[in-house]
Design a protein around this motif. Structure first.
Motif, mmCIF file in Angstrom:
data_model
loop_
_atom_site.group_PDB
_atom_site.id
_atom_site.type_symbol
_atom_site.label_atom_id
_atom_site.label_comp_id
_atom_site.label_asym_id
_atom_site.label_seq_id
_atom_site.Cartn_x
_atom_site.Cartn_y
_atom_site.Cartn_z
ATOM 1 N N PRO A 142 1.008 -1.564 0.183
ATOM 2 C CA PRO A 142 -0.116 -0.100 0.222
ATOM 3 C C PRO A 142 0.751 1.731 0.301
ATOM 4 C CG PRO A 142 -0.145 -0.627 1.782
ATOM 5 C CD PRO A 142 0.853 -1.932 1.012
ATOM 6 N N LEU A 143 0.334 2.425 -0.743
ATOM 7 C CA LEU A 143 1.005 3.535 -0.741
ATOM 8 C C LEU A 143 1.300 4.194 0.441
ATOM 9 C CD1 LEU A 143 -0.245 4.704 -3.972
ATOM 10 C CD2 LEU A 143 2.226 3.994 -3.573
ATOM 11 N N PRO A 144 2.322 4.540 0.859
ATOM 12 C CA PRO A 144 2.402 5.516 2.240
ATOM 13 C C PRO A 144 1.870 6.762 2.471
ATOM 14 C CG PRO A 144 4.450 5.963 1.256
ATOM 15 C CD PRO A 144 3.241 5.271 -0.082
ATOM 16 N N PRO A 145 0.526 7.449 3.398
ATOM 17 C CA PRO A 145 -0.381 8.579 3.223
ATOM 18 C C PRO A 145 0.836 9.423 2.258
ATOM 19 C CG PRO A 145 0.404 7.320 5.482
ATOM 20 C CD PRO A 145 0.982 6.641 4.618
ATOM 21 N N PRO A 146 -0.162 10.659 1.624
ATOM 22 C CA PRO A 146 0.392 11.208 1.279
ATOM 23 C C PRO A 146 1.315 12.746 2.579
ATOM 24 C CG PRO A 146 -1.913 11.626 1.348
ATOM 25 C CD PRO A 146 -0.902 10.420 1.701
ATOM 26 N N ALA A 151 1.443 23.969 5.086
ATOM 27 C CA ALA A 151 0.347 24.840 4.888
ATOM 28 C C ALA A 151 -0.652 24.447 5.713
ATOM 29 C CB ALA A 151 -0.272 25.583 3.403
ATOM 30 N N GLU A 152 -0.747 22.937 5.350
ATOM 31 C CA GLU A 152 -2.236 22.129 5.716
ATOM 32 C C GLU A 152 -1.875 21.607 7.530
ATOM 33 O OE1 GLU A 152 -3.294 19.280 2.236
ATOM 34 O OE2 GLU A 152 -1.475 18.989 3.288
ATOM 35 N N LEU A 153 -0.589 21.363 8.020
ATOM 36 C CA LEU A 153 -0.138 21.494 9.267
ATOM 37 C C LEU A 153 -0.339 22.792 10.105
ATOM 38 C CD1 LEU A 153 2.897 19.743 8.904
ATOM 39 C CD2 LEU A 153 1.077 18.505 9.693
ATOM 40 N N MET A 154 -0.650 23.487 9.615
ATOM 41 C CA MET A 154 -0.595 25.073 10.412
ATOM 42 C C MET A 154 -2.278 24.986 10.832
ATOM 43 S SD MET A 154 2.275 26.473 10.223
ATOM 44 C CE MET A 154 2.441 28.139 11.645
ATOM 45 N N LYS A 155 -2.751 24.551 9.674
ATOM 46 C CA LYS A 155 -4.563 24.537 9.892
ATOM 47 C C LYS A 155 -5.281 24.368 11.300
ATOM 48 C CE LYS A 155 -5.425 24.992 4.979
ATOM 49 N NZ LYS A 155 -6.277 23.887 4.421
ATOM 50 N N ALA A 156 -4.229 23.509 11.421
ATOM 51 C CA ALA A 156 -4.765 22.480 12.768
ATOM 52 C C ALA A 156 -4.145 23.318 14.097
ATOM 53 C CB ALA A 156 -3.686 21.042 12.718
ATOM 54 N N ILE A 157 -3.446 24.642 13.902
ATOM 55 C CA ILE A 157 -2.790 25.177 15.051
ATOM 56 C C ILE A 157 -3.817 26.203 15.666
ATOM 57 C CG2 ILE A 157 -0.361 26.454 16.058
ATOM 58 C CD1 ILE A 157 1.153 25.038 14.215
ATOM 59 N N ASP A 158 -3.903 25.913 16.402
ATOM 60 C CA ASP A 158 -4.909 27.316 17.253
ATOM 61 C C ASP A 158 -4.793 26.952 19.053
ATOM 62 O OD1 ASP A 158 -5.643 24.950 18.448
ATOM 63 O OD2 ASP A 158 -7.549 25.328 18.190
ATOM 64 N N ALA A 159 -5.229 28.309 20.138
ATOM 65 C CA ALA A 159 -5.215 28.541 20.808
ATOM 66 C C ALA A 159 -4.664 27.982 21.735
ATOM 67 C CB ALA A 159 -6.061 29.422 21.056
ATOM 68 N N GLU A 160 -5.814 26.570 21.479
ATOM 69 C CA GLU A 160 -5.341 25.137 21.955
ATOM 70 C C GLU A 160 -4.380 24.653 21.865
ATOM 71 O OE1 GLU A 160 -7.391 21.058 22.407
ATOM 72 O OE2 GLU A 160 -9.160 22.393 22.186
ATOM 73 N N TYR A 161 -3.553 24.246 20.643
ATOM 74 C CA TYR A 161 -1.782 24.030 20.927
ATOM 75 C C TYR A 161 -1.248 24.508 21.827
ATOM 76 C CZ TYR A 161 2.790 22.925 18.558
ATOM 77 O OH TYR A 161 3.646 23.008 17.803
ATOM 78 N N TYR A 162 -1.004 25.791 21.665
ATOM 79 C CA TYR A 162 0.052 26.661 22.497
ATOM 80 C C TYR A 162 -0.483 26.809 24.068
ATOM 81 C CZ TYR A 162 1.897 28.788 18.281
ATOM 82 O OH TYR A 162 2.135 28.833 17.242
ATOM 83 N N GLY A 163 -1.540 25.989 24.403
ATOM 84 C CA GLY A 163 -2.110 25.372 25.808
ATOM 85 C C GLY A 163 -3.287 26.831 26.172
ATOM 86 N N TYR A 164 -3.209 27.816 25.891
ATOM 87 C CA TYR A 164 -3.975 29.169 26.410
ATOM 88 C C TYR A 164 -5.374 28.759 26.729
ATOM 89 C CZ TYR A 164 -0.939 32.092 23.647
ATOM 90 O OH TYR A 164 0.730 32.480 23.942
ATOM 91 N N ARG A 165 -5.966 27.408 26.821
ATOM 92 C CA ARG A 165 -7.413 26.929 27.503
ATOM 93 C C ARG A 165 -7.705 25.690 27.782
ATOM 94 N NH1 ARG A 165 -10.969 26.260 21.982
ATOM 95 N NH2 ARG A 165 -9.276 27.579 20.972
#
Length: 182
Positions: A142-146, A151-165
């Motif tokens: 099977p092909l490895p996942p792409p 940019a796609e990784l940065m979309k998942a980063i929000d305030a929760e990622y930095y521990g603000y919530r």
């Protein structure tokens, strides 16, 4: 007479008999071991057709999975040897001024009907495709996942990622208060 003398007489008699039959045309002519030994185009084409007939018979035999693993492997080896020999005869036919069968002959196709790239190597026929060790060659990994872009990784980063919530879930504050008391 000794056994060796009678055996020698038998061999010479057999050789004379065979030579007489060859001269009369009763014995089939044997295919030359090397294609380069043949200097006549019609004979070269005859030997190529003979090889194709032998290949066809063996491919029909190898379809029977009940032959046993060793017989199937032997048949597959024989077919591949005949295919190589057929290639030598096709090259010789081209040298003698005949058609270029390698270019105009049928192409090897995969199950989707596309021409198989690099199909000049060892081939497996009929029941040989299902032999242990061979089956794994045909299974594609099977092909490895792409990989995700930055940019796609940065979309998942929000305030929760930095521990603000962290305090919002109500779990962390009681634990901190207990630790401060100690």
């Amino acid at each position: 007479k000794s056994k060796s003398a009678s055996f020698l007489f038998f061999r010479t008699a057999l050789a004379r008999f065979r030579q007489a039959q060859l001269e009369e045309g009763k014995v089939k002519e044997r295919r030359p071991f090397l294609a380069s030994e043949c200097n006549e185009l019609p004979k070269a084409e005859k030997w190529r057709r003979q090889i194709i007939g032998e290949i066809s018979k063996k491919v029909a035999q190898i379809q029977n999975a009940g032959l046993g693993e060793f017989r199937i492997r032997d048949l597959n080896d024989e077919i591949n040897k005949l295919l190589r020999e057929k290639g030598h005869w096709e090259f010789r036919i081209k040298e003698l001024g005949g058609p270029d069968y390698a270019r105009i002959g049928p192409k090897m196709l995969d199950h989707e009907g596309k021409e198989v790239p690099g199909n000049r190597g060892y081939k497996y026929f009929g029941a040989a495709k299902d032999l242990p060790g061979v089956r794994e060659l045909f299974e594609k990994e099977p092909l490895p996942p792409p990989r995700k872009t930055r940019a796609e990784l940065m979309k998942a980063i929000d305030a929760e990622y930095y521990g603000y919530r962290d305090e919002d879930d109500g779990i962390l504050e009681p634990l901190e208060q207990e630790h401060e008391r100690k």
